[in-house]
Design a protein around this motif. Structure first.
Motif, PDB file in Angstrom:
ATOM      1  N   ALA A  54      -7.216  -9.136   4.952  1.00 24.29           N
ATOM      2  CA  ALA A  54      -7.087  -7.693   4.726  1.00 24.29           C
ATOM      3  C   ALA A  54      -8.147  -7.116   3.806  1.00 24.29           C
ATOM      4  O   ALA A  54      -8.148  -5.908   3.561  1.00 24.29           O
ATOM      5  CB  ALA A  54      -5.694  -7.381   4.186  1.00 24.29           C
ATOM      6  N   GLY A  55      -9.037  -7.928   3.280  1.00 21.43           N
ATOM      7  CA  GLY A  55     -10.160  -7.436   2.473  1.00 21.43           C
ATOM      8  C   GLY A  55      -9.776  -6.451   1.387  1.00 21.43           C
ATOM      9  O   GLY A  55      -8.948  -6.742   0.529  1.00 21.43           O
ATOM     10  N   ASN A  56     -10.384  -5.259   1.429  1.00 21.54           N
ATOM     11  CA  ASN A  56     -10.185  -4.258   0.389  1.00 21.54           C
ATOM     12  C   ASN A  56      -8.765  -3.744   0.287  1.00 21.54           C
ATOM     13  O   ASN A  56      -8.385  -3.175  -0.727  1.00 21.54           O
ATOM     14  CB  ASN A  56     -11.133  -3.070   0.611  1.00 21.54           C
ATOM     15  N   ALA A  57      -7.966  -3.929   1.323  1.00 18.89           N
ATOM     16  CA  ALA A  57      -6.572  -3.480   1.282  1.00 18.89           C
ATOM     17  C   ALA A  57      -5.798  -4.198   0.181  1.00 18.89           C
ATOM     18  O   ALA A  57      -4.762  -3.710  -0.263  1.00 18.89           O
ATOM     19  CB  ALA A  57      -5.898  -3.700   2.633  1.00 18.89           C
ATOM     20  N   THR A  58      -6.317  -5.329  -0.285  1.00 18.99           N
ATOM     21  CA  THR A  58      -5.604  -6.089  -1.318  1.00 18.99           C
ATOM     22  C   THR A  58      -5.844  -5.547  -2.733  1.00 18.99           C
ATOM     23  O   THR A  58      -5.304  -6.090  -3.683  1.00 18.99           O
ATOM     24  CB  THR A  58      -5.979  -7.582  -1.266  1.00 18.99           C
ATOM     25  N   GLU A  59      -6.618  -4.470  -2.846  1.00 14.30           N
ATOM     26  CA  GLU A  59      -6.861  -3.894  -4.176  1.00 14.30           C
ATOM     27  C   GLU A  59      -5.573  -3.375  -4.813  1.00 14.30           C
ATOM     28  O   GLU A  59      -5.496  -3.247  -6.025  1.00 14.30           O
ATOM     29  CB  GLU A  59      -7.892  -2.773  -4.091  1.00 14.30           C
ATOM     30  N   ARG A  60      -4.570  -3.099  -3.993  1.00  9.89           N
ATOM     31  CA  ARG A  60      -3.286  -2.617  -4.513  1.00  9.89           C
ATOM     32  C   ARG A  60      -2.192  -3.674  -4.372  1.00  9.89           C
ATOM     33  O   ARG A  60      -1.016  -3.373  -4.357  1.00  9.89           O
ATOM     34  CB  ARG A  60      -2.880  -1.321  -3.801  1.00  9.89           C
ATOM     35  N   VAL A  61      -2.619  -4.932  -4.285  1.00  8.77           N
ATOM     36  CA  VAL A  61      -1.697  -6.059  -4.228  1.00  8.77           C
ATOM     37  C   VAL A  61      -1.879  -6.883  -5.496  1.00  8.77           C
ATOM     38  O   VAL A  61      -3.003  -7.239  -5.859  1.00  8.77           O
ATOM     39  CB  VAL A  61      -1.950  -6.943  -2.988  1.00  8.77           C
ATOM     40  N   ALA A  93       2.997  -5.870   5.156  1.00  6.33           N
ATOM     41  CA  ALA A  93       3.144  -4.877   4.083  1.00  6.33           C
ATOM     42  C   ALA A  93       1.780  -4.378   3.613  1.00  6.33           C
ATOM     43  O   ALA A  93       1.581  -3.171   3.421  1.00  6.33           O
ATOM     44  CB  ALA A  93       3.930  -5.469   2.920  1.00  6.33           C
ATOM     45  N   THR A  94       0.838  -5.272   3.472  1.00  4.77           N
ATOM     46  CA  THR A  94      -0.485  -4.905   2.970  1.00  4.77           C
ATOM     47  C   THR A  94      -1.215  -3.959   3.918  1.00  4.77           C
ATOM     48  O   THR A  94      -1.737  -2.928   3.489  1.00  4.77           O
ATOM     49  CB  THR A  94      -1.345  -6.166   2.722  1.00  4.77           C
ATOM     50  N   VAL A  95      -1.236  -4.295   5.198  1.00  5.05           N
ATOM     51  CA  VAL A  95      -1.980  -3.456   6.136  1.00  5.05           C
ATOM     52  C   VAL A  95      -1.238  -2.162   6.480  1.00  5.05           C
ATOM     53  O   VAL A  95      -1.823  -1.251   7.071  1.00  5.05           O
ATOM     54  CB  VAL A  95      -2.375  -4.212   7.429  1.00  5.05           C
ATOM     55  N   SER A  96       0.022  -2.064   6.078  1.00  2.00           N
ATOM     56  CA  SER A  96       0.821  -0.870   6.368  1.00  2.00           C
ATOM     57  C   SER A  96       0.994   0.049   5.167  1.00  2.00           C
ATOM     58  O   SER A  96       1.697   1.056   5.263  1.00  2.00           O
ATOM     59  CB  SER A  96       2.200  -1.297   6.881  1.00  2.00           C
ATOM     60  N   LEU A  97       0.373  -0.270   4.051  1.00  2.00           N
ATOM     61  CA  LEU A  97       0.565   0.507   2.821  1.00  2.00           C
ATOM     62  C   LEU A  97       0.345   2.003   3.013  1.00  2.00           C
ATOM     63  O   LEU A  97       1.098   2.812   2.470  1.00  2.00           O
ATOM     64  CB  LEU A  97      -0.362  -0.002   1.707  1.00  2.00           C
ATOM     65  N   ASP A  98      -0.668   2.365   3.751  1.00  2.00           N
ATOM     66  CA  ASP A  98      -1.017   3.781   3.884  1.00  2.00           C
ATOM     67  C   ASP A  98      -0.456   4.442   5.134  1.00  2.00           C
ATOM     68  O   ASP A  98      -0.665   5.632   5.349  1.00  2.00           O
ATOM     69  CB  ASP A  98      -2.537   3.947   3.863  1.00  2.00           C
ATOM     70  N   THR A  99       0.256   3.686   5.970  1.00  2.00           N
ATOM     71  CA  THR A  99       0.731   4.258   7.227  1.00  2.00           C
ATOM     72  C   THR A  99       2.244   4.424   7.303  1.00  2.00           C
ATOM     73  O   THR A  99       2.737   5.035   8.250  1.00  2.00           O
ATOM     74  CB  THR A  99       0.263   3.398   8.426  1.00  2.00           C
ATOM     75  N   MET A 100       2.973   3.861   6.339  1.00  2.00           N
ATOM     76  CA  MET A 100       4.438   3.926   6.376  1.00  2.00           C
ATOM     77  C   MET A 100       4.976   4.235   4.987  1.00  2.00           C
ATOM     78  O   MET A 100       4.348   3.873   3.984  1.00  2.00           O
ATOM     79  CB  MET A 100       5.028   2.580   6.814  1.00  2.00           C
ATOM     80  N   ASP A 101       6.169   4.853   4.935  1.00  2.39           N
ATOM     81  CA  ASP A 101       6.822   4.999   3.636  1.00  2.39           C
ATOM     82  C   ASP A 101       7.394   3.633   3.247  1.00  2.39           C
ATOM     83  O   ASP A 101       7.458   2.718   4.071  1.00  2.39           O
ATOM     84  CB  ASP A 101       7.879   6.111   3.645  1.00  2.39           C
ATOM     85  N   LYS A 102       7.782   3.483   1.997  1.00  2.00           N
ATOM     86  CA  LYS A 102       8.175   2.175   1.494  1.00  2.00           C
ATOM     87  C   LYS A 102       9.378   1.586   2.221  1.00  2.00           C
ATOM     88  O   LYS A 102       9.446   0.380   2.442  1.00  2.00           O
ATOM     89  CB  LYS A 102       8.396   2.192  -0.015  1.00  2.00           C
ATOM     90  N   ASP A 103      10.319   2.424   2.650  1.00  2.00           N
ATOM     91  CA  ASP A 103      11.490   1.910   3.345  1.00  2.00           C
ATOM     92  C   ASP A 103      11.158   1.443   4.761  1.00  2.00           C
ATOM     93  O   ASP A 103      11.627   0.391   5.200  1.00  2.00           O
ATOM     94  CB  ASP A 103      12.588   2.977   3.366  1.00  2.00           C
ATOM     95  N   GLU A 104      10.344   2.198   5.478  1.00  2.00           N
ATOM     96  CA  GLU A 104       9.905   1.798   6.810  1.00  2.00           C
ATOM     97  C   GLU A 104       9.032   0.552   6.711  1.00  2.00           C
ATOM     98  O   GLU A 104       9.143  -0.362   7.536  1.00  2.00           O
ATOM     99  CB  GLU A 104       9.124   2.940   7.468  1.00  2.00           C
ATOM    100  N   LEU A 105       8.190   0.493   5.702  1.00  2.00           N
ATOM    101  CA  LEU A 105       7.329  -0.656   5.471  1.00  2.00           C
ATOM    102  C   LEU A 105       8.180  -1.906   5.251  1.00  2.00           C
ATOM    103  O   LEU A 105       7.908  -2.958   5.822  1.00  2.00           O
ATOM    104  CB  LEU A 105       6.427  -0.375   4.274  1.00  2.00           C
ATOM    105  N   ALA A 106       9.239  -1.784   4.434  1.00  2.00           N
ATOM    106  CA  ALA A 106      10.123  -2.919   4.163  1.00  2.00           C
ATOM    107  C   ALA A 106      10.796  -3.396   5.442  1.00  2.00           C
ATOM    108  O   ALA A 106      10.839  -4.605   5.726  1.00  2.00           O
ATOM    109  CB  ALA A 106      11.161  -2.530   3.122  1.00  2.00           C
ATOM    110  N   LYS A 130       1.088   3.661  -3.190  1.00  2.00           N
ATOM    111  CA  LYS A 130       1.978   2.525  -3.019  1.00  2.00           C
ATOM    112  C   LYS A 130       1.256   1.239  -3.418  1.00  2.00           C
ATOM    113  O   LYS A 130       0.061   1.093  -3.180  1.00  2.00           O
ATOM    114  CB  LYS A 130       2.452   2.421  -1.567  1.00  2.00           C
ATOM    115  N   TYR A 131       2.037   0.327  -3.986  1.00  2.00           N
ATOM    116  CA  TYR A 131       1.519  -0.960  -4.429  1.00  2.00           C
ATOM    117  C   TYR A 131       2.439  -2.072  -3.956  1.00  2.00           C
ATOM    118  O   TYR A 131       3.637  -1.857  -3.773  1.00  2.00           O
ATOM    119  CB  TYR A 131       1.436  -1.016  -5.960  1.00  2.00           C
ATOM    120  N   ILE A 132       1.874  -3.260  -3.799  1.00  2.00           N
ATOM    121  CA  ILE A 132       2.649  -4.454  -3.489  1.00  2.00           C
ATOM    122  C   ILE A 132       2.548  -5.380  -4.682  1.00  2.00           C
ATOM    123  O   ILE A 132       1.452  -5.627  -5.196  1.00  2.00           O
ATOM    124  CB  ILE A 132       2.125  -5.159  -2.225  1.00  2.00           C
TER     125      ILE A 132
END
Length: 145
Positions: free
Chosen positions: A24-31, A106-119, A2-4
């Motif tokens: 969020a540090g390294n979590a922003t690598e996919r933002v 959204a950034t800190v939840s990238l790996d813990t939720m599917d895209k719809d739950e994240l939204a 997943k990406y933002i």
């Protein structure tokens, strides 16, 4: 994966991404931040989006959370035109009215939720963060000290 993708007028998306890096540090690598800068045309921005998508080489099963400053604004409509032409639109959720709380959630939840739950969670947190700050007033007890 997943990406933002942050999309905005001016430098707003870039500023949000810079602030996210502090929290969020390294979590922003996919933002990623894509901005329609002052003085650029929609055609210029379209070319920027095309270049961005070509460089990233996203995969068929990748998912996207797109956060935009304004639903219906030219940065988002231009981005979505190119995004759809590349076949990514079906794998995305698009949210407007971006604020920092929305982006951070959204950034800190990238790996813990599917895209719809994240939204759904990001929208809820963004709404909850909107409030007027109340300046504390001195109480009678504090005045006596």
């Amino acid at each position: 994966m997943k990406y933002i993708i942050l999309v905005s007028h001016g430098q707003f998306a870039e500023g949000v991404k810079t602030s996210l890096e502090m929290f969020a540090g390294n979590a922003t690598e996919r933002v990623f931040a894509l901005c329609l800068h002052n003085g650029k045309s929609a055609a210029d921005f379209k070319a920027d989006v095309e270049t961005f998508l070509k460089e990233q080489q996203f995969k068929e099963d990748d998912e996207f959370v797109v956060l935009a400053d304004i639903i219906g604004g030219s940065p988002l409509t231009t981005f979505l035109e190119v995004f759809a032409a590349q076949g990514y639109l079906e794998q995305a959720v698009i949210l407007g009215g971006m604020n920092f709380t929305m982006a951070l959630t959204a950034t800190v939840s990238l790996d813990t939720m599917d895209k719809d739950e994240l939204a759904k969670t990001a929208l809820s947190e963004a709404k909850a963060a909107l409030k007027q700050y109340q300046i504390p007033t001195a109480t009678a007890d504090e005045d006596d000290i």
